[in-house]
Scaffold this motif. Structure first.
Motif, mmCIF file in Angstrom:
data_model
loop_
_atom_site.group_PDB
_atom_site.id
_atom_site.type_symbol
_atom_site.label_atom_id
_atom_site.label_comp_id
_atom_site.label_asym_id
_atom_site.label_seq_id
_atom_site.Cartn_x
_atom_site.Cartn_y
_atom_site.Cartn_z
ATOM 1 N N UNK A 126 -3.155 -6.433 27.128
ATOM 2 C CA UNK A 126 -3.978 -5.521 26.323
ATOM 3 C C UNK A 126 -5.239 -5.221 27.121
ATOM 4 N N UNK A 127 -5.385 -3.958 27.507
ATOM 5 C CA UNK A 127 -6.540 -3.562 28.318
ATOM 6 C C UNK A 127 -7.422 -2.615 27.518
ATOM 7 N N UNK A 128 -8.721 -2.929 27.461
ATOM 8 C CA UNK A 128 -9.709 -2.083 26.785
ATOM 9 C C UNK A 128 -10.428 -1.242 27.842
ATOM 10 N N UNK A 129 -10.414 0.069 27.615
ATOM 11 C CA UNK A 129 -11.018 0.991 28.571
ATOM 12 C C UNK A 129 -11.857 2.013 27.822
ATOM 13 N N UNK A 130 -12.663 2.770 28.557
ATOM 14 C CA UNK A 130 -13.454 3.827 27.940
ATOM 15 C C UNK A 130 -12.526 4.910 27.395
ATOM 16 N N UNK A 131 -12.863 5.417 26.226
ATOM 17 C CA UNK A 131 -12.025 6.434 25.593
ATOM 18 C C UNK A 131 -11.829 7.651 26.497
#
Length: 464
Positions: A126-131
């Motif tokens: 699960x990778x969180x990135x800028x929208x």
């Protein structure tokens, strides 16, 4: 279509009599709450088992597992065949670790899946990135999941290749989920639930399901009892990767009889109940983010006509009515109210439909408030609030509490109004995230109240 139902913005813009900018500029004393209260979060609880016949559950499992959302067939079932590991990387929001921990605990307890969090690398990354980075590649996605990649950069390189084709899988070994880091805590949690469920389980969404997150109407925001049962069936020992549809259909009677004994014997399959692409296209046009009001209303009426011709009395008919009601509020209020009432009646007759009816109660409460019918607004909110708490929708809960606060103030019940408003803001911090968005939502609802400015001088000086 995940954000079609951003929990509260459905009716407020149509009903607001006072321009939002005017309210924001003057910052009346009833809106000055500095600092906002601490954020509230749900602790989570197990969902109830679905109360539906096993024949229906078998049909739903087969359609969810052996078909993509596009209608394309999946020839063979796929799942993880080893204990599943999950990791979070990138710009991880502060609320995400706790929400993931609670979700994994539910998957272990309710779906009986061997799944745990670990340090990267993991089977489910699960990778969180800028929208803005995410939507540069997938403009309409709130979040998404992809097979056979480990990172966003990995996906960027292979996104046009057969490597990321779900239908080509026989066994799942590596998937990646991409979620915007710069969004509300609730949106992060919703993405964790929906995308992790599809990363390890069914890939399809069905509009006829009123008790599932596997439905593009997005009324349910966390995994339901139906969803947990579908995942438990997926990982039952009788099932395996590589199964054909016929092989899975032959195994399901025994599996469901064991896992859902109250569903009865599966003596014969339930009748097929496909959703035509024409209806899906009409709904997406009606409730999507683009198109003129005239075209969107025409699409909503087209969806309703198709639902009526099909003889539906399920979630698809109710959602068709919801679309007509939503789009007619500006200048066809009587038609909209009638459509809302009928949609709510259908939803209340369906498994899991209480949360859908609660959304409609919010709409009707906002209308009652804007008409000065404070008692009616309070009754509608009080009916919906317990349902929304159980469904863990903080954005909708905050909106209902804000409307209730304004209605209580209209009735001169200043102390109760203040308590409801503070409670709403604590939930709004989870549901909407950004403080500016929280204050904007509060301003919009305050603008619904008739004579709000005059009322401020007679409310006993209830400023925070």
């Amino acid at each position: 279509m995940r954000r079609l139902l951003l929990a509260a913005g459905l009716v407020l813009s149509a009903c607001g009599a006072v321009p939002e900018a005017e309210v924001a500029m003057h910052r009346p004393h009833w809106l000055v709450i500095d600092p906002l209260p601490d954020m509230k979060m749900f602790t989570g609880s197990a969902a109830s088992r679905p109360l539906r016949p096993n024949a229906e559950l078998a049909r739903d499992f087969l359609e969810l597992t052996f078909q993509m959302e596009s209608g394309r067939a999946i020839e063979r079932m796929s799942r993880f065949e080893a204990p599943i590991t999950v990791s979070m990387t990138g710009l991880v929001p502060p609320s995400a670790p706790g929400d993931l921990t609670r979700l994994l605990a539910r998957l272990r307890d309710e779906a009986r899946i061997d799944i745990r969090e670990t340090a990267a690398p993991a089977m489910v990354a699960i990778e969180f990135i800028e929208r803005r980075r995410m939507q540069a590649l997938v403009p309409t996605a709130a979040c998404f999941v992809v097979p056979r990649v480990t990172s966003f950069e990995d996906y960027r390189r292979v996104r046009r290749k057969a490597q990321v084709d779900w239908a080509s899988l026989e066994t799942r070994e590596q998937v990646a989920i991409f979620i915007p880091a710069d969004t509300s805590p609730q949106e992060v949690r919703d993405c964790l639930h929906e995308e992790l469920a599809q990363a390890i389980g069914p890939l399809n969404d069905l509009y006829r399901l009123s008790d599932s997150v596997f439905n593009d109407d997005n009324f349910h925001t966390v995994l339901t009892g139906f969803d947990m049962l579908m995942l438990r069936v997926t990982y039952a020992p009788e099932m395996r990767s590589g199964m054909t549809r016929d092989e899975a259909a032959a195994a399901l009677p025994k599996v469901l009889a064991r896992l859902n004994p109250k569903g009865g014997r599966l003596s014969q399959p339930a009748a097929d109940d496909p959703t035509p692409r024409a209806w899906i296209a009409a709904i997406e046009e009606a409730l999507g983010p683009t198109g003129s009001d005239r075209k969107r209303r025409a699409a909503a009426l087209r969806a309703l006509a198709l639902a009526a011709d099909a003889g539906w009395r399920d979630a698809r008919m109710a959602f068709s009515l919801f679309g007509v009601a939503r789009l007619g509020m500006a200048d066809e209020m009587e038609i909209s109210v009638a459509a809302f009432v009928e949609a709510a009646r259908i939803y209340r007759s369906l498994p899991g439909g209480a949360i859908h009816a609660a959304h409609i109660d919010m709409q009707m409460a906002a209308l009652a408030l804007s008409s000065g019918e404070a008692a009616d607004a309070i009754l509608l909110c009080d009916r919906a609030i317990p349902i929304v708490r159980r469904a863990e929708n903080a954005a909708l809960l905050a909106t209902l509490l804000m409307i209730r606060s304004e209605a209580l103030r209209l009735e001169g019940r200043a102390a109760e109004a203040r308590a409801s408003r503070l409670d709403s803001l604590a939930w709004a911090r989870y549901g909407f995230g950004d403080e500016a968005e929280v204050r904007t939502r509060m301003s919009e609802i305050a603008a619904l109240t008739p004579g709000r400015l005059a009322l401020a001088s007679t409310d006993g000086g209830d400023s925070e």
